[in-house]
Design an enzyme around this catalytic site. Structure first.
Site, PDB file in Angstrom:
ATOM      1  CB  SER A  17      19.485 -10.927 -19.014  1.00  0.00           C
ATOM      2  OG  SER A  17      19.636 -12.000 -20.274  1.00  0.00           O
ATOM      3  CG  HIS A  71      17.060 -12.142 -24.037  1.00  0.00           C
ATOM      4  ND1 HIS A  71      16.755 -13.455 -24.019  1.00  0.00           N
ATOM      5  CD2 HIS A  71      18.175 -11.347 -23.300  1.00  0.00           C
ATOM      6  CE1 HIS A  71      18.308 -13.140 -22.344  1.00  0.00           C
ATOM      7  NE2 HIS A  71      18.158 -12.211 -22.650  1.00  0.00           N
TER       8      HIS A  71
END
Length: 783
Positions: free
Chosen positions: A87, A192
Site C-alpha cells: 500500500s 482500497h
C-alpha cells in the site's frame, strides 16, 4: 537475488526512525519544509497524539522508510534486484527505483494521506483463516455486494472494506464459515475500495502536475502483482487507491523470480511476517519464458537486461487482423464512399467514414449536426459548457430534424472538479435515448461513463452482449487508451450496482465488452491537445487495439480513427494509409456558416495560415498547467493567458503581485477591478468553492485568473468588436492548411462554407489523391 519490501500504514510506532534523522539532516529539513511541521518530533515524541492519524501516519512512514532505505544502501553498497511496498510502502519502492525524488514522493504521500483521511463512514476488517475460494463463496452466497476486497495479504488473510455498519454486521457470517478470526481494523475509511473513488479522482488531478523518471529497479505493483510498466506508472499509482493490494500474488511472483532474500526496510515486522506466511502456504508463481519476456519488454527495460541477442529483446510479432477497408483491385478505384471501415459505416448508418468532432459551447451547433447527418456523415454537438436547458433543447431539435435514422452524436466532456455535471448530462442522454457520444478529455474511466455504457445492455440471438449506447473516445495517451479498451472497472460497476443505478444483469454483461465501440486518435489539434504526432499515435493505438481484442476475446472489432491536423485531402489520405478506419475533422468546421460562433471570429479564422496558432493555458485545467491550441493572429489572448499562468506559478496570492502589474491586468485584461471580478466569481461558484478560496490564497488567485478565460471565450462567441484582441478561439493549423487549399475557389469565403459540402469535397478529393498515389506506386513495381 534480493528484494526490499516496504511496510505501509499500520507499521507506525512512536520512536520509529530514531538515529536516522541525525544521519540525513538535509532530507529532514526538506521534509519539514514540505509538511510544515517537525517530522522528527512527530515520529519520536508524537506530542499531540497524531501519529495514528492517516494524514500524519503516511508522510511519517514514507520519511522513515526512505531514510531506512538510504542507510541500507550506504551500509551495503548494493541496490536490490526488485522492490515492492505494501500500500503506502509502494511509494517508497518507487522512490528506491528512482521514479521520483524524495520531495516529490513526500508531496504525493502527503496529499494521498490528506485525501484518505477525509473518507468517512467506512471501515475495514481482516478475515483470518479462510482460503480465497471459500472467502469468495461466502461473499457470493450472502450477496455481500457492498463489500470490497482491500488486501490479499496472504493465502489465509484477506482484508475487506465497506460501510462501517456493514463491516461490523458481517462478522458472524465469516466466523460461521470457518474464519479463525475476524478483526475490525482501527481505520477511518474503507481504503482500497470503490468508496475511495472521490479520493482517487482528486489525487489524479493533483498528481497530473508531477513528472516521473525512468524506473531503474523493477517495482512490483499492488494493483497488478507484476512489475510497473513505465508508460502506465501514473495511472497504476493513481488506481492503487481504489484497487485491492495483491500482496500475496506479488510475493509469489518474486518467489518465481528466484528471490532468495526478502528484506523488510522500515519499522516493525508485519511485512516480513506476511512473507513467511506466503512462503509456507503458497507456491511460487512461475511464468513461461514468453510471458516473462513480454513483461520485461513492457517494463521498458534495457536490452542489456534481456540479453545481448536482438532476437530475445523484441516481442514476437502477432499477425494483425485483416483490414476491413475496401481496397481497389486491379481496374477499380477508390471513391469517397469506399474509404474507411465498412462495418463502421454500417453500424452508424453513414455513407462516409467522416465525423465532425465536437467544439465546446455549442460551436459545433445543432444545425451543424443536422447538416452532417442529412449528408450521410455524423456530427457531435459541442455540449461542453452548455447549460442543461439549452442542451435539452438541442437534443430535441436534432431528434426532430433527423427523424429517419440519420446518425448524430453528443459530446460528453470530462469535468474533473464537478462529477455531478457529467452525471446530469448522462441522465439527460439516457432520458432522450441518445445512442452515440463522443467522450473527450477523459484521463480515466468515470462512473458516469460506465453507467451510460452499461445501461440497456442485452444479449443477441447468438448470446453476445450488445450495447445500445455507443462511445467513441477521443484519446492521445496510451494509459487512457488501455482503460477504454478494457471492460468497465469492477470497482465502479460494484459502486453503481450498490447504488441501484444499474441492474445485476447489466453489471455481469458489462465485463464482456470494452468501454468503447471505437477510438479516435487525437493528434495535435485545436483546443486541449497533448501535442501528439499522428504518425506515432495511430500505429501504436492500432497495436493496442489488436492486443486488447486478443486479451479479452472480444467478439467484435474496435475501430480506430484519426483526428487532429486534417484539413486537406493529403492529410486525410495519410490518415487512411496509416490504417485509420475513419477520420474526424474539427478546426475547419469552426469557420463555416453552421458554426455557433460570431461572424467576427469567422472573419479572423478565414485569414489564418498554418503558422497562426499558439499554445495557451487551458482555463478548465488552469492549475494543472494543461495547454490548449488557440488562434494567435490578430489577438493578444495567448500572450495574456500565458502571462497570467506565469504569475500564478510565481506568486502564492494575488496580494503578493506588485501594484503596477495588478493595475495593468485590471485595465488591459479584465476591464474591471480584481475586486469586481471576485464578486462575479462569488455569484457564480457554490459556497464550498468560495470558502476554500478564502482559506487558500493561491486557489483564490487561480479562480480570479480563470475568470479571464471564461470572459475571453464569451467575447469571441458574442463577437464583441471592442475587445477583439482578447478573443479566445480554439484552433489548430489544419484550418490554415484548409484555407490555402480552397484559396481562389468559392470556399475561400467562409459564407460559402457548409460542413456537408466540406466533408464531401474532402472525401472525394482524398479518394482521387489515393488513386493517383496508388497508380504511381504500382507503376514502379517490378515483377
Amino acid at each position: 537475488m534480493i528484494a526490499y519490501l516496504f511496510p505501509g500504514q499500520g507499521a507506525q510506532v512512536k520512536g520509529m526512525g530514531e538515529g536516522l534523522f541525525d544521519e540525513f539532516p538535509a532530507l529532514v529539513a526538506k521534509a519539514d519544509a514540505v509538511l510544515g511541521y517537525s517530522i522528527q518530533k512527530l515520529c519520536l515524541e508524537d506530542p499531540a497524539k497524531q501519529l495514528g492519524q492517516t494524514d500524519f501516519t503516511q508522510p511519517a512512514l514514507f520519511v522513515v522508510n526512505a531514510l531506512s532505505y538510504l542507510k541500507k544502501i550506504r551500509e551495503t553498497g548494493r541496490k536490490p534486484d526488485y522492490v515492492a511496498g505494501h500500500s503506502l510502502g509502494e511509494y517508497n519502492a518507487l522512490f528506491a527505483a528512482e521514479a521520483f525524488d524524495f520531495e516529490t514522493g513526500l508531496k504525493l504521500v502527503q496529499k494521498r494521506g490528506e485525501l484518505m483521511a477525509r473518507a468517512a463512514g467506512g471501515g475495514m476488517a481482516a478475515v483470518l483463516g479462510l482460503k480465497e475460494e471459500v472467502f469468495r463463496e461466502v461473499m457470493e452466497k450472502n450477496k455481500l455486494i457492498e463489500l470490497d476486497v482491500a488486501n490479499f495479504n496472504s493465502p489465509s488473510q484477506i482484508v475487506i472494506s465497506g460501510p462501517k455498519d456493514m463491516i461490523e454486521q458481517v462478522k458472524p457470517i465469516f466466523e460461521d464459515a470457518g474464519a479463525r478470526n475476524y478483526v475490525v481494523l482501527n481505520v477511518s475509511g474503507a481504503f482500497h475500495s470503490r468508496y475511495m473513488e472521490n479520493a482517487r479522482q482528486k489525487f489524479e488531478a493533483y498528481a497530473a502536475s508531477f513528472e516521473f523518471s525512468k524506473i531503474k529497479i523493477p517495482v512490483i505493483s499492488n494493483v497488478h502483482a507484476r512489475p510497473y510498466k513505465q508508460q502506465d506508472l501514473r495511472s497504476t499509482l493513481i488506481n492503487q487507491i481504489v484497487s485491492p493490494v495483491k500482496w500475496s500474488e506479488s510475493i509469489r511472483y518474486l518467489m518465481g523470480k528466484r528471490i532468495t532474500q526478502f528484506i523488510q526496510i522500515g519499522p516493525g515486522n508485519v511485512v516480513a511476517g506476511l512473507v513467511n506466511a506466503i512462503q509456507r502456504e503458497a507456491e511460487p508463481l512461475i511464468l513461461t519464458e514468453a510471458e516473462d519476456r513480454t513483461e520485461q519488454v513492457g517494463e521498458g527495460m534495457s536490452k542489456e537486461t534481456l540479453g545481448s541477442d536482438d532476437s530475445t529483446s523484441v516481442k514476437q510479432q502477432v499477425p494483425l487482423p485483416k483490414p476491413e477497408h475496401d481496397v481497389p483491385a486491379s481496374g477499380k478505384r477508390f471513391t469517397a464512399e469506399s474509404l474507411g471501415h465498412s462495418e463502421f459505416k454500417q453500424d452508424y448508418g453513414i455513407k462516409y467514414a467522416y465525423l465532425i468532432g465536437s467544439m465546446y459551447k455549442g460551436i459545433s451547433s445543432k444545425e451543424m449536426v443536422v447538416k452532417a447527418g442529412k449528408a450521410g456523415m455524423m456530427g457531435f454537438f459541442g455540449a461542453g459548457g452548455v447549460k442543461m436547458d439549452a442542451l435539452e433543447e438541442a437534443i430535441k431539435y436534432i431528434q426532430k430534424e433527423l427523424n429517419r435514422g440519420e446518425a448524430y452524436g453528443m459530446n460528453l466532456i470530462h469535468v474533473p472538479d464537478h462529477p455531478d455535471i457529467e452525471n446530469n448530462i448522462v441522465d439527460l442522454y439516457i432520458k432522450y435515448g441518445v445512442r452515440n457520444i463522443e467522450a473527450s478529455a477523459f484521463m480515466s474511466i468515470t462512473p458516469s461513463l460506465v453507467r451510460y455504457r452499461l445501461k440497456g445492455l442485452r444479449r443477441n440471438e447468438k448470446g453476445s452482449v450488445t450495447p445500445q449506447n455507443r462511445i467513441i473516445a477521443k484519446v492521445s495517451r496510451p494509459e487512457v487508451v488501455e482503460a477504454f479498451l478494457s471492460p468497465a472497472p469492477q470497482n465502479i460497476i460494484n459502486k453503481l450496482l450498490a447504488e441501484n443505478r444499474i441492474s445485476r444483469e447489466e453489471a455481469m454483461m458489462g465485463m464482456e465488452i470494452p468501454m468503447v465501440d471505437d477510438l479516435c486518435v487525437e493528434a495535435d489539434s485545436g483546443g486541449h491537445t497533448d501535442h501528439a504526432v499522428a504518425y506515432v499515435l495511430v500505429p501504436l493505438m492500432l497495436q493496442m487495439r489488436d492486443e486488447a481484442i486478443r486479451k479479452y476475446k472480444y467478439n467484435k472489432s474496435i475501430r480506430v480513427g484519426a483526428a487532429g491536423g486534417i484539413g486537406t485531402p493529403q492529410a486525410a489520405s495519410a490518415a487512411f494509409i496509416l490504417g485509420a478506419d475513419f477520420i474526424m475533422t474539427g478546426s475547419i468546421n469552426q469557420c463555416t456558416v453552421e458554426a455557433g460562433t460570431s461572424d467576427e471570429v469567422k472573419d479572423l479564422l478565414q485569414q489564418l495560415n498554418i503558422q497562426d496558432t499558439d499554445y495557451a493555458p487551458a482555463g478548465d485545467m488552469f492549475e494543472m498547467g494543461a495547454k490548449v491550441q488557440v488562434m494567435k493572429k490578430g489577438v493578444f489572448f495567448p500572450a495574456r493567458a500565458n502571462k497570467l499562468y506565469d504569475l500564478y506559478r510565481n506568486y502564492n496570492s494575488i496580494d503578493e503581485i506588485d501594484r503596477e502589474t495588478k493595475h495593468y491586468i485590471e485595465e488591459k485584461y479584465f476591464k474591471k477591478s480584481i475586486e469586481q471580478v471576485y464578486e462575479d466569481i462569488k455569484a457564480y461558484y457554490p459556497p464550498e468553492i468560495i470558502e476554500k478560496a478564502e482559506r487558500i490564497p493561491k486557489r483564490k488567485m487561480a479562480l480570479i485568473f480563470r475568470w479571464y478565460f471564461t470572459y475571453s471565450t464569451r467575447l469571441a462567441i458574442n463577437g464583441d468588436k471592442k475587445n477583439r484582441v482578447d478573443y479566445q478561439v480554439h484552433c489548430g493549423p489544419a484550418l490554415g492548411a484548409f484555407n490555402q487549399w480552397v484559396k481562389g475557389t468559392a470556399l475561400e469565403n467562409w459564407k460559402n462554407r457548409h460542413v456537408d459540402d466540406i466533408g464531401q469535397k474532402i472525401m472525394a478529393a482524398t479518394a482521387e489523391h489515393l488513386n493517383e498515389r496508388f497508380k504511381a506506386l504500382t507503376a514502379s513495381l517490378t515483377i
